[in-house]
Design a protein around this motif. Structure first.
Motif, PDB file in Angstrom:
ATOM      1  N   ALA A  94      38.655 -33.967 -45.089  1.00 25.38           N
ATOM      2  CA  ALA A  94      39.719 -34.838 -45.599  1.00 25.38           C
ATOM      3  C   ALA A  94      40.457 -34.180 -46.759  1.00 25.38           C
ATOM      4  N   ARG A  95      39.738 -33.571 -47.667  1.00 27.66           N
ATOM      5  CA  ARG A  95      40.374 -32.893 -48.803  1.00 27.66           C
ATOM      6  C   ARG A  95      41.192 -31.698 -48.324  1.00 27.66           C
ATOM      7  N   ALA A  96      40.660 -30.957 -47.358  1.00 24.61           N
ATOM      8  CA  ALA A  96      41.380 -29.800 -46.833  1.00 24.61           C
ATOM      9  C   ALA A  96      42.647 -30.222 -46.098  1.00 24.61           C
ATOM     10  N   ALA A 124      47.869 -24.053 -49.906  1.00 23.40           N
ATOM     11  CA  ALA A 124      46.969 -25.084 -50.425  1.00 23.40           C
ATOM     12  C   ALA A 124      47.066 -26.294 -49.504  1.00 23.40           C
ATOM     13  N   PRO A 125      46.124 -27.241 -49.606  1.00 19.97           N
ATOM     14  CA  PRO A 125      46.214 -28.425 -48.754  1.00 19.97           C
ATOM     15  C   PRO A 125      47.552 -29.138 -48.912  1.00 19.97           C
ATOM     16  N   GLY A 172      49.974 -25.831 -45.674  1.00 22.67           N
ATOM     17  CA  GLY A 172      48.750 -26.614 -45.515  1.00 22.67           C
ATOM     18  C   GLY A 172      48.004 -26.235 -44.252  1.00 22.67           C
ATOM     19  N   GLY A 173      48.739 -25.900 -43.202  1.00 20.86           N
ATOM     20  CA  GLY A 173      48.111 -25.439 -41.972  1.00 20.86           C
ATOM     21  C   GLY A 173      47.419 -24.094 -42.153  1.00 20.86           C
ATOM     22  N   GLU A 174      48.042 -23.200 -42.908  1.00 19.64           N
ATOM     23  CA  GLU A 174      47.400 -21.919 -43.185  1.00 19.64           C
ATOM     24  C   GLU A 174      46.099 -22.116 -43.966  1.00 19.64           C
ATOM     25  N   HIS A 208      40.144 -21.944 -43.614  1.00 15.85           N
ATOM     26  CA  HIS A 208      38.841 -22.579 -43.809  1.00 15.85           C
ATOM     27  C   HIS A 208      38.144 -22.901 -42.489  1.00 15.85           C
ATOM     28  N   GLY A 209      38.650 -22.322 -41.406  1.00 19.08           N
ATOM     29  CA  GLY A 209      37.936 -22.365 -40.136  1.00 19.08           C
ATOM     30  C   GLY A 209      38.115 -23.609 -39.303  1.00 19.08           C
ATOM     31  N   TYR A 210      39.130 -24.435 -39.611  1.00 21.07           N
ATOM     32  CA  TYR A 210      39.329 -25.649 -38.824  1.00 21.07           C
ATOM     33  C   TYR A 210      40.135 -25.346 -37.553  1.00 21.07           C
TER      34      TYR A 210
END
Length: 377
Positions: free
Chosen positions: A53-55, A174-175, A265-267, A272-274
């Motif tokens: 959620a934070r990411a 960043a997110p 935000g997508g980068e 982070h591996g999502y």
């Protein structure tokens, strides 16, 4: 005398309804909801859900061993509620009534009971089952959280129009900061019955209908539905419904400031591996710039920006449903987004397909053949 009137006046699409087709609204709904309030889920691992959620760009406002509330930067109630459960599942949407009296009116009309919401949320609620069996909540007067500092959109130079001089553009990786919940998309085996239920009970109105290519005479199979706020523009769709072999959640969408916020935000999510599902592109119905991701539990979630806003004067558009017609520009829709990627989800859908063909619902052999045509288009 030649009629000079625009045949598409009052439409946002090249094609409107033909005689006898669904009007996309009802004359006297029970109430008219104001917006989508929040979505409710159950998940077994709340800590993992909070990290994602934070990411993704949410701000947690309640985090206990049994419950997680997520908000955007806009003022209002949390936009996602997650409770601890044995398995991951979507519990249903909550719509915001324009006034408490509407909750009472809806309860009286349906023979349901009005209840108080927990103190963490405030307000009152009436719970209703839609024709597909999904729990739909209508709430009023929840606690309003104050606005958080927003992610400011970037100053852009448009062609020869210089708005930014002597300054570089450096959006941080960043997110993206989620501003608010925009819409939820649901699949149902009882599409027409479910659509009419939402129009009659919640006063929603259709922005766009889609039909299987070459099968318009069989009726629509998808609708993008918005709130009726009169002359005040509302999101092109707060709810989208599509006919399919199982009753299930497809995705939900959350507004961010602009394309840079969405892309950077997508980068961050990728770093982070999502799991990236589809994007970046711009939709046709709704016009949103979009980017789709999957959370660790497999739920699809969307960042979007620059969506259409319609008041209640525009009539529904009509168009064929095609895979290529999902975007004006961007990469082709992926197998993951279309639900065709081999895996547990596609296997569940295949099992549901054979079960649906044996049951009495709207997903019959004709609709199955139409859906195959969509996937090849």
């Amino acid at each position: 005398m030649v009629d000079q009137r625009d045949p598409h006046a009052g439409l946002h699409s090249e094609h409107g309804a033909l005689a006898g087709e669904h009007p996309g609204r009802v004359r006297n709904p029970v109430i008219k909801v104001h917006d989508l309030a929040w979505l409710e889920f159950e998940k077994p691992d709340l800590e993992r859900a909070a990290v994602f959620a934070r990411a993704f760009g949410f701000t947690p406002v309640l985090s206990t061993a049994h419950e997680l509330h997520l908000r955007g930067t806009d003022p209002g109630a949390p936009c996602v509620l997650i409770r601890k459960g044995a398995r991951s599942r979507f519990l249903g949407p909550a719509f915001l009534a324009a006034a408490r009296a509407d909750v009472l009116r809806l309860a009286e009309a349906t023979g349901r009971r009005v209840a108080k919401l927990p103190d963490t949320l405030g307000g009152v609620v009436v719970d209703l089952p839609d024709p597909a069996g999904l729990r739909v909540r209508v709430v009023s007067d929840p606690h309003e959280l104050p606005a958080l500092p927003p992610q400011e959109p970037h100053t852009l130079n448009f062609g020869h129009e210089v708005r930014r001089a002597n300054a570089a553009q450096r959006p941080p990786r960043a997110p993206a900061r989620v501003q608010r919940l925009g819409h939820v998309v649901l699949q149902t085996t009882k599409y027409r019955q479910t659509l009419d239920w939402y129009l009659e009970h919640l006063g929603l109105i259709v922005s766009d209908f889609l039909y299987h290519p070459g099968r318009r005479d069989h009726g629509p199979v998808m609708s993008f539905v918005r709130c009726d706020r009169g002359s005040t523009p509302a999101d092109h769709h707060t709810l989208a419904l599509t006919l399919g072999p199982a009753n299930r959640y497809l995705h939900s969408a959350y507004q961010v400031a602009d394309l840079d916020a969405l892309a950077a935000g997508g980068e961050y999510l990728r770093d982070h591996g999502y799991h990236h599902s589809w994007g970046i592109g711009r939709h046709i119905q709704g016009s949103q710039i979009f980017d789709y991701w999957r959370d660790p539990d497999g739920f699809m979630v969307e960042h979007y920006s620059d969506g259409d806003m319609f008041d209640n004067t525009l009539e529904p558009g009509w168009a064929p449903m095609t895979a290529s017609g999902l975007a004006q520009w961007g990469p082709p829709a992926t197998a993951d987004f279309l639900g065709l990627k081999p895996g547990r989800e596609s296997l569940r859908e295949l099992r549901a397909l054979f079960a649906a063909l044996r049951e009495d619902n709207e997903f019959d052999s004709r609709r199955f053949l139409g859906l195959l045509k969509v996937a090849r288009s």
